[in-house]
Design a protein around this motif. Structure first.
Motif, short mmCIF file in Angstrom:
data_model
loop_
_atom_site.label_atom_id
_atom_site.label_comp_id
_atom_site.label_asym_id
_atom_site.label_seq_id
_atom_site.Cartn_x
_atom_site.Cartn_y
_atom_site.Cartn_z
N VAL A 1 0.83 -1.20 0.00
CA VAL A 1 0.00 0.00 0.00
C VAL A 1 0.86 1.26 0.00
CG1 VAL A 1 -2.03 -1.07 1.04
CG2 VAL A 1 -0.32 -0.03 2.51
N ASP A 2 2.09 1.16 0.46
CA ASP A 2 3.00 2.30 0.45
C ASP A 2 3.31 2.76 -0.98
OD1 ASP A 2 3.19 2.29 3.23
OD2 ASP A 2 4.91 0.93 3.21
N ASP A 3 3.11 1.88 -1.95
CA ASP A 3 3.38 2.20 -3.35
C ASP A 3 2.18 2.80 -4.08
OD1 ASP A 3 6.01 1.14 -3.15
OD2 ASP A 3 5.21 -0.88 -3.43
N LEU A 4 1.01 2.84 -3.42
CA LEU A 4 -0.19 3.37 -4.07
C LEU A 4 -0.12 4.89 -4.19
CD1 LEU A 4 -3.01 1.29 -2.31
CD2 LEU A 4 -2.02 0.92 -4.57
N THR A 5 -0.72 5.41 -5.24
CA THR A 5 -0.81 6.86 -5.41
C THR A 5 -1.86 7.40 -4.44
OG1 THR A 5 -2.58 6.74 -7.05
CG2 THR A 5 -0.30 6.63 -7.88
N ALA A 6 -1.93 8.71 -4.30
CA ALA A 6 -2.94 9.32 -3.42
C ALA A 6 -4.35 8.95 -3.87
CB ALA A 6 -2.77 10.84 -3.40
N SER A 7 -4.57 8.94 -5.16
CA SER A 7 -5.88 8.57 -5.71
C SER A 7 -6.21 7.11 -5.41
CB SER A 7 -5.89 8.82 -7.22
OG SER A 7 -7.11 8.39 -7.77
N GLU A 8 -5.23 6.23 -5.57
CA GLU A 8 -5.43 4.81 -5.27
C GLU A 8 -5.70 4.59 -3.78
OE1 GLU A 8 -2.76 2.86 -8.88
OE2 GLU A 8 -1.78 3.42 -7.00
N LEU A 9 -5.01 5.35 -2.93
CA LEU A 9 -5.26 5.25 -1.48
C LEU A 9 -6.69 5.68 -1.16
CD1 LEU A 9 -1.95 6.55 0.11
CD2 LEU A 9 -2.93 4.26 0.36
N ASP A 10 -7.16 6.75 -1.79
CA ASP A 10 -8.54 7.19 -1.59
C ASP A 10 -9.52 6.09 -2.00
OD1 ASP A 10 -7.80 9.67 -0.61
OD2 ASP A 10 -8.10 10.71 -2.52
N THR A 11 -9.24 5.45 -3.13
CA THR A 11 -10.09 4.36 -3.60
C THR A 11 -10.07 3.20 -2.61
OG1 THR A 11 -9.72 4.98 -5.90
CG2 THR A 11 -10.47 2.72 -5.49
N MET A 12 -8.88 2.87 -2.09
CA MET A 12 -8.76 1.79 -1.11
C MET A 12 -9.58 2.10 0.14
SD MET A 12 -5.39 0.39 0.92
CE MET A 12 -5.42 1.81 2.00
N TYR A 13 -9.48 3.34 0.64
CA TYR A 13 -10.24 3.73 1.83
C TYR A 13 -11.75 3.70 1.56
CZ TYR A 13 -5.89 5.11 4.08
OH TYR A 13 -4.63 5.10 4.63
N ASP A 14 -12.16 4.11 0.35
CA ASP A 14 -13.58 4.03 -0.02
C ASP A 14 -14.07 2.59 0.03
OD1 ASP A 14 -13.72 6.78 -0.38
OD2 ASP A 14 -13.57 6.67 -2.58
N TRP A 15 -13.27 1.67 -0.52
CA TRP A 15 -13.64 0.25 -0.46
C TRP A 15 -13.70 -0.25 0.98
CZ3 TRP A 15 -16.13 -2.66 -3.57
CH2 TRP A 15 -16.05 -2.46 -4.94
N HIS A 16 -12.76 0.19 1.80
CA HIS A 16 -12.76 -0.22 3.21
C HIS A 16 -14.06 0.20 3.88
CE1 HIS A 16 -11.92 0.19 7.54
NE2 HIS A 16 -11.26 -0.93 7.35
N GLN A 17 -14.47 1.43 3.65
CA GLN A 17 -15.73 1.92 4.23
C GLN A 17 -16.91 1.09 3.75
OE1 GLN A 17 -14.42 3.79 6.82
NE2 GLN A 17 -16.35 4.84 6.54
N ARG A 18 -16.98 0.87 2.46
CA ARG A 18 -18.09 0.13 1.85
C ARG A 18 -18.15 -1.31 2.38
NH1 ARG A 18 -17.36 0.66 -4.16
NH2 ARG A 18 -17.18 2.79 -3.46
N LEU A 19 -16.99 -1.98 2.40
CA LEU A 19 -16.98 -3.38 2.82
C LEU A 19 -17.14 -3.53 4.33
CD1 LEU A 19 -14.17 -4.65 0.43
CD2 LEU A 19 -16.65 -5.01 0.22
N SER A 20 -16.65 -2.55 5.10
CA SER A 20 -16.83 -2.60 6.56
C SER A 20 -18.30 -2.49 6.94
CB SER A 20 -16.06 -1.46 7.24
OG SER A 20 -14.69 -1.64 7.06
N TYR A 21 -19.05 -1.76 6.15
CA TYR A 21 -20.48 -1.62 6.39
C TYR A 21 -21.21 -2.92 6.07
CZ TYR A 21 -25.26 0.07 5.92
OH TYR A 21 -26.62 0.23 6.05
N LYS A 22 -20.75 -3.61 5.03
CA LYS A 22 -21.43 -4.81 4.54
C LYS A 22 -21.03 -6.08 5.29
CE LYS A 22 -22.36 -7.33 0.27
NZ LYS A 22 -22.20 -7.37 -1.17
N TYR A 23 -19.77 -6.20 5.69
CA TYR A 23 -19.25 -7.43 6.28
C TYR A 23 -18.75 -7.21 7.71
CZ TYR A 23 -19.16 -9.10 1.45
OH TYR A 23 -19.50 -9.46 0.17
#
Length: 80
Positions: free
Chosen positions: A38-60
């Motif tokens: 994850v240290d190699d991800l761009t700022a945009s990719e990190l934002d996308t990763m955090y968005d997925w974390h929020q979405r999946l944390s709500y579901k699972y």
């Protein structure tokens, strides 16, 4: 069900049973194209990763946590 989405031969099987943070951040289901960490991800990719974390944390419900270990150590068990 989770098996239908993340089990063998399913659309998202590459995300099951592993840390999928990089793949989710890159929006990629091809682990051969994933960046090393994850240290190699761009700022945009990190934002996308955090968005997925929020979405999946709500579901699972979280059922475990990955723990880094040194190569010479035995894997760490959550329950001993």
């Amino acid at each position: 069900s989770g098996r239908d989405l993340y089990g063998p031969d399913s659309p998202y099987h590459v995300f099951g049973g592993r840390d999928a943070s990089v793949g989710l951040g890159m929006m990629s289901t091809d682990p051969t194209k994933w960046k090393a960490t994850v240290d190699d991800l761009t700022a945009s990719e990190l934002d996308t990763m955090y968005d997925w974390h929020q979405r999946l944390s709500y579901k699972y419900t979280q059922v475990g946590r990955l723990v880094a270990s040194k190569p010479e150590e035995a894997p760490v068990s959550a329950q001993q």
